[in-house]
Design a protein around this motif. Structure first.
Motif, short mmCIF file in Angstrom:
data_model
loop_
_atom_site.label_atom_id
_atom_site.label_comp_id
_atom_site.label_asym_id
_atom_site.label_seq_id
_atom_site.Cartn_x
_atom_site.Cartn_y
_atom_site.Cartn_z
N LEU A 195 0.77 -1.03 0.01
CA LEU A 195 -0.12 -0.01 0.06
C LEU A 195 1.13 1.21 -0.07
CD1 LEU A 195 -2.74 1.34 0.32
CD2 LEU A 195 -2.68 0.98 2.81
N GLY A 196 0.96 1.97 -1.12
CA GLY A 196 1.52 3.29 -1.25
C GLY A 196 1.81 3.54 -2.40
N ARG A 197 2.80 4.51 -2.83
CA ARG A 197 3.01 5.13 -3.90
C ARG A 197 3.64 4.31 -4.98
NH1 ARG A 197 8.04 7.84 -4.61
NH2 ARG A 197 9.21 7.83 -2.67
N ASN A 198 3.65 4.58 -6.33
CA ASN A 198 4.47 3.75 -7.25
C ASN A 198 6.00 4.15 -6.76
OD1 ASN A 198 2.28 2.44 -8.17
ND2 ASN A 198 2.09 4.02 -9.99
N SER A 199 6.74 3.33 -6.44
CA SER A 199 8.23 3.52 -5.97
C SER A 199 8.91 2.38 -6.38
CB SER A 199 8.06 4.06 -4.58
OG SER A 199 7.85 2.89 -3.73
N LEU A 200 10.35 2.50 -6.18
CA LEU A 200 11.09 1.31 -6.16
C LEU A 200 10.94 0.19 -5.15
CD1 LEU A 200 13.47 0.04 -7.39
CD2 LEU A 200 15.01 1.43 -6.16
N PRO A 201 10.85 0.68 -4.03
CA PRO A 201 10.66 -0.28 -2.98
C PRO A 201 9.18 -1.02 -2.89
CG PRO A 201 10.98 1.94 -1.89
CD PRO A 201 10.93 2.09 -3.39
N TYR A 202 8.11 -0.40 -3.62
CA TYR A 202 6.99 -1.20 -4.11
C TYR A 202 7.22 -2.12 -5.11
CZ TYR A 202 1.97 -1.35 -5.15
OH TYR A 202 0.45 -1.53 -5.38
N ALA A 203 7.98 -1.55 -6.11
CA ALA A 203 8.23 -2.53 -7.17
C ALA A 203 9.06 -3.87 -6.69
CB ALA A 203 9.03 -2.21 -8.28
N LEU A 204 9.99 -3.54 -5.74
CA LEU A 204 10.94 -4.72 -5.31
C LEU A 204 10.09 -5.44 -4.49
CD1 LEU A 204 14.01 -2.33 -3.88
CD2 LEU A 204 13.74 -4.12 -6.04
N VAL A 205 9.16 -5.18 -3.41
CA VAL A 205 8.41 -5.94 -2.42
C VAL A 205 7.55 -6.78 -3.39
CG1 VAL A 205 6.33 -5.96 -1.04
CG2 VAL A 205 8.46 -4.47 -0.71
N PHE A 206 6.84 -6.23 -4.51
CA PHE A 206 6.07 -6.98 -5.41
C PHE A 206 6.81 -8.23 -6.16
CE2 PHE A 206 3.79 -8.24 -9.14
CZ PHE A 206 2.38 -7.90 -8.93
N CYS A 207 7.97 -7.89 -6.59
CA CYS A 207 8.55 -8.80 -7.35
C CYS A 207 9.12 -9.93 -6.11
CB CYS A 207 9.77 -8.21 -8.06
SG CYS A 207 9.45 -7.19 -9.26
N ALA A 208 9.46 -9.53 -4.95
CA ALA A 208 9.87 -10.42 -3.91
C ALA A 208 8.96 -11.44 -3.57
CB ALA A 208 10.42 -9.64 -2.82
N ALA A 209 7.77 -10.98 -3.55
CA ALA A 209 6.65 -11.75 -2.99
C ALA A 209 6.21 -12.88 -4.22
CB ALA A 209 5.37 -10.94 -3.04
N VAL A 210 6.32 -12.66 -5.38
CA VAL A 210 6.15 -13.42 -6.64
C VAL A 210 7.44 -14.24 -6.78
CG1 VAL A 210 6.29 -13.59 -9.04
CG2 VAL A 210 4.86 -11.71 -7.99
N ARG A 211 8.72 -14.02 -6.53
CA ARG A 211 9.77 -14.78 -6.39
C ARG A 211 9.78 -15.95 -5.34
NH1 ARG A 211 15.64 -12.20 -7.42
NH2 ARG A 211 14.77 -12.46 -9.32
N ILE A 212 9.14 -15.81 -4.34
CA ILE A 212 8.95 -16.88 -3.49
C ILE A 212 7.62 -17.64 -3.61
CG2 ILE A 212 10.62 -16.16 -1.65
CD1 ILE A 212 8.13 -15.23 0.01
N GLY A 213 6.89 -17.30 -4.85
CA GLY A 213 5.49 -17.80 -4.75
C GLY A 213 4.34 -17.28 -3.91
N ALA A 214 4.71 -16.30 -3.41
CA ALA A 214 3.56 -15.58 -2.58
C ALA A 214 2.97 -14.74 -3.74
CB ALA A 214 4.12 -14.73 -1.48
N MET A 215 1.47 -14.44 -3.37
CA MET A 215 0.94 -13.51 -3.77
C MET A 215 0.89 -11.96 -3.91
SD MET A 215 -2.94 -15.01 -4.37
CE MET A 215 -3.25 -15.16 -2.46
#
Length: 181
Positions: free
Chosen positions: A64-84
């Motif tokens: 939950l936040g503005r479009n930012s590098l940390p937002y993208a990193l968290v999104f990709c990290a979740a996907v990397r471990i098979g999380a949604m």
């Protein structure tokens, strides 16, 4: 008829780019640009920390936040471990955000400081792990407790990738799960 290409998970495509173009710019936000090698490394660190806290395949990570590098990193990290990844809209009311968090059963909420301040008491006082994304010291402190690389996770095209919330015609947001395919 042409056959579709074989399934390649999103996280594998990220790694392919990091290997092929390590010094090329990968993402840019208001605070700067990150290259592919650094992007891959940071995604790994967040993913490893999530795994260390018990998050795994099929679990939800709310953002939950503005479009930012940390937002993208968290999104990709979740996907990397098979999380949604569960991106939540900042225009939602605090009650709607609480409902979405309850619905997706997120283990973590990564949010900007202003979004955290607006959380209703039942969310702020829950067992949900809340990490401030736009405070580098907070995010760094959280990351420093983890490993450098996550354990690999196999995902298929039907495994959940993200959960997107509609505005809901009844006023209650509805979650739509999208697969990796």
């Amino acid at each position: 008829m042409t056959q579709p290409p074989p399934f390649r998970p999103f996280e594998a495509l990220l790694r392919d780019n990091a290997r092929a173009r390590p010094d090329a710019p990968a993402l840019t936000d208001a605070d700067g640009t990150i290259d592919w090698a650094a992007l891959d490394s940071r995604i790994d660190r967040i993913a490893a920390r999530l795994q260390a806290e018990g998050t795994g395949k099929g679990d939800a990570i709310a953002i939950l936040g503005r479009n930012s590098l940390p937002y993208a990193l968290v999104f990709c990290a979740a996907v990397r471990i098979g999380a949604m990844a569960a991106p939540l809209t900042s225009s939602a009311t605090p009650q709607a955000i609480a409902a979405m968090l309850h619905d997706c059963r997120a283990s973590h909420l990564f949010a900007d400081a202003d979004a955290i301040a607006a959380l209703p008491p039942e969310v702020a006082d829950s067992d949900l792990r809340i990490v401030c994304m736009d405070d580098p010291a907070s995010l760094t402190a959280w990351l420093n407790e983890g490993a450098e690389a996550p354990l690999p996770v196999a995902v298929g095209p039907d495994d959940p990738f993200n959960i997107i919330y509609s505005s809901g015609t009844t006023g209650t947001p509805k979650g739509i799960v999208q697969g990796h395919g």
